[in-house]
Design a protein around this motif. Sequence first.
Motif, mmCIF file in Angstrom:
data_model
loop_
_atom_site.group_PDB
_atom_site.id
_atom_site.type_symbol
_atom_site.label_atom_id
_atom_site.label_comp_id
_atom_site.label_asym_id
_atom_site.label_seq_id
_atom_site.Cartn_x
_atom_site.Cartn_y
_atom_site.Cartn_z
ATOM 1 N N LEU A 67 -3.192 -78.656 -50.161
ATOM 2 C CA LEU A 67 -3.631 -79.393 -48.976
ATOM 3 C C LEU A 67 -2.570 -80.333 -48.419
ATOM 4 O O LEU A 67 -2.744 -80.861 -47.316
ATOM 5 N N GLY A 68 -1.469 -80.545 -49.171
ATOM 6 C CA GLY A 68 -0.452 -81.502 -48.747
ATOM 7 C C GLY A 68 0.055 -81.312 -47.329
ATOM 8 O O GLY A 68 0.045 -82.257 -46.521
ATOM 9 N N PRO A 69 0.504 -80.099 -46.963
ATOM 10 C CA PRO A 69 1.011 -79.914 -45.595
ATOM 11 C C PRO A 69 -0.030 -80.234 -44.520
ATOM 12 O O PRO A 69 0.296 -80.799 -43.472
ATOM 13 N N LEU A 70 -1.289 -79.887 -44.796
ATOM 14 C CA LEU A 70 -2.347 -80.155 -43.823
ATOM 15 C C LEU A 70 -2.601 -81.646 -43.682
ATOM 16 O O LEU A 70 -2.717 -82.177 -42.567
ATOM 17 N N VAL A 129 5.115 -80.110 -42.312
ATOM 18 C CA VAL A 129 5.748 -80.222 -43.622
ATOM 19 C C VAL A 129 5.506 -78.918 -44.366
ATOM 20 O O VAL A 129 4.358 -78.498 -44.551
ATOM 21 N N GLY A 130 6.582 -78.288 -44.797
ATOM 22 C CA GLY A 130 6.457 -77.054 -45.555
ATOM 23 C C GLY A 130 7.356 -77.088 -46.774
ATOM 24 O O GLY A 130 8.390 -77.765 -46.772
ATOM 25 N N TYR A 155 8.112 -81.681 -53.760
ATOM 26 C CA TYR A 155 8.360 -80.383 -53.144
ATOM 27 C C TYR A 155 8.731 -80.537 -51.668
ATOM 28 O O TYR A 155 9.612 -79.829 -51.178
ATOM 29 N N ALA A 156 8.069 -81.458 -50.978
ATOM 30 C CA ALA A 156 8.362 -81.666 -49.563
ATOM 31 C C ALA A 156 9.773 -82.208 -49.367
ATOM 32 O O ALA A 156 10.459 -81.864 -48.380
ATOM 33 N N PRO A 159 12.442 -77.463 -49.349
ATOM 34 C CA PRO A 159 11.986 -77.095 -48.002
ATOM 35 C C PRO A 159 11.653 -75.607 -47.903
ATOM 36 O O PRO A 159 12.324 -74.763 -48.486
ATOM 37 N N GLY A 160 10.583 -75.337 -47.159
ATOM 38 C CA GLY A 160 10.149 -73.934 -47.022
ATOM 39 C C GLY A 160 10.396 -73.399 -45.641
ATOM 40 O O GLY A 160 10.742 -74.114 -44.720
#
Length: 274
Positions: A150-153, A162-163, A268-269, A273-274
């Motif tokens: 849920l972090g990116p949301l 944020v990916g 991770y953010a 990076p994604g």
Amino acid sequence: MTVARRYLPTDPADLARSLVPLALLAGAAALPVLRVPVLVALVLGAAIGIARGAPVRWAWAAGVPVAASLAWGGIMPPVAAADGSDCADPASPIATWRLLEAIVVLGVLAAVAVPLGASRHSLSLRWPARRFVRWAILGFLAAGPLGLVLGPLLARPFFGNVGYELTILGAIIPALVFAVANGVMEEIAYRGALLGWSAKVMGLGPAVVGQAVVFGLAHSGTDVIGAPLPLMLAMGVGGLLAGIIAVRTRSLLVPIAVHAGLDIPIYYALACPG
């Protein structure tokens, strides 16, 4: 001890005097330019209070570890490699920097605690009842995966898109270093020292609210897009809940476990990076 005596100050004058260092700390949290001067002022206030044996020494000392963390935030941190090559490195600059901050802040806390005569119990550094240990384990195991999903949301309203890349299995090691270091440091500084020591002069109720206000103000970073108020309110509510849990369980174990779990996606953010 009645509920009123436990949560309210025994001396209104002590409450008034203890609001001064708390107000200074809140100002430093909101305005980065004040962070080093406020750290110096709190150290001096604590030293004078300890020398005189004044009850308000607890309130001045309570803000020193948080002020040290805020001042540390003014130092330019290392930047992760743009291609994500640092992501799985056990010595990742992002994780190492946060671990170093935790060592410095907790070292400052220890340096204050010794002349203050503060025990580990004053910081809620005790093992809680068995049922709370189970809550801590479940909280960590739930907060980590849920945070990653849920972090990116949840971050989008505050930080934009944020990916991050979740397929790099080795990243969990530096992510845990980052998350545990940050969770332990912030919980001991805010819910341990700021809450526990301030409560000795201002009462538990004002101390729980005061540390939550400072915690919320401290999360008004320059990387927030738009108005920072919603994020500060969200973090303040989180700090309030963590403070209540620390008081009710008489331990920091549950807040540390949940906090650490929620901080895993932050690593991770920052580094993957994604």
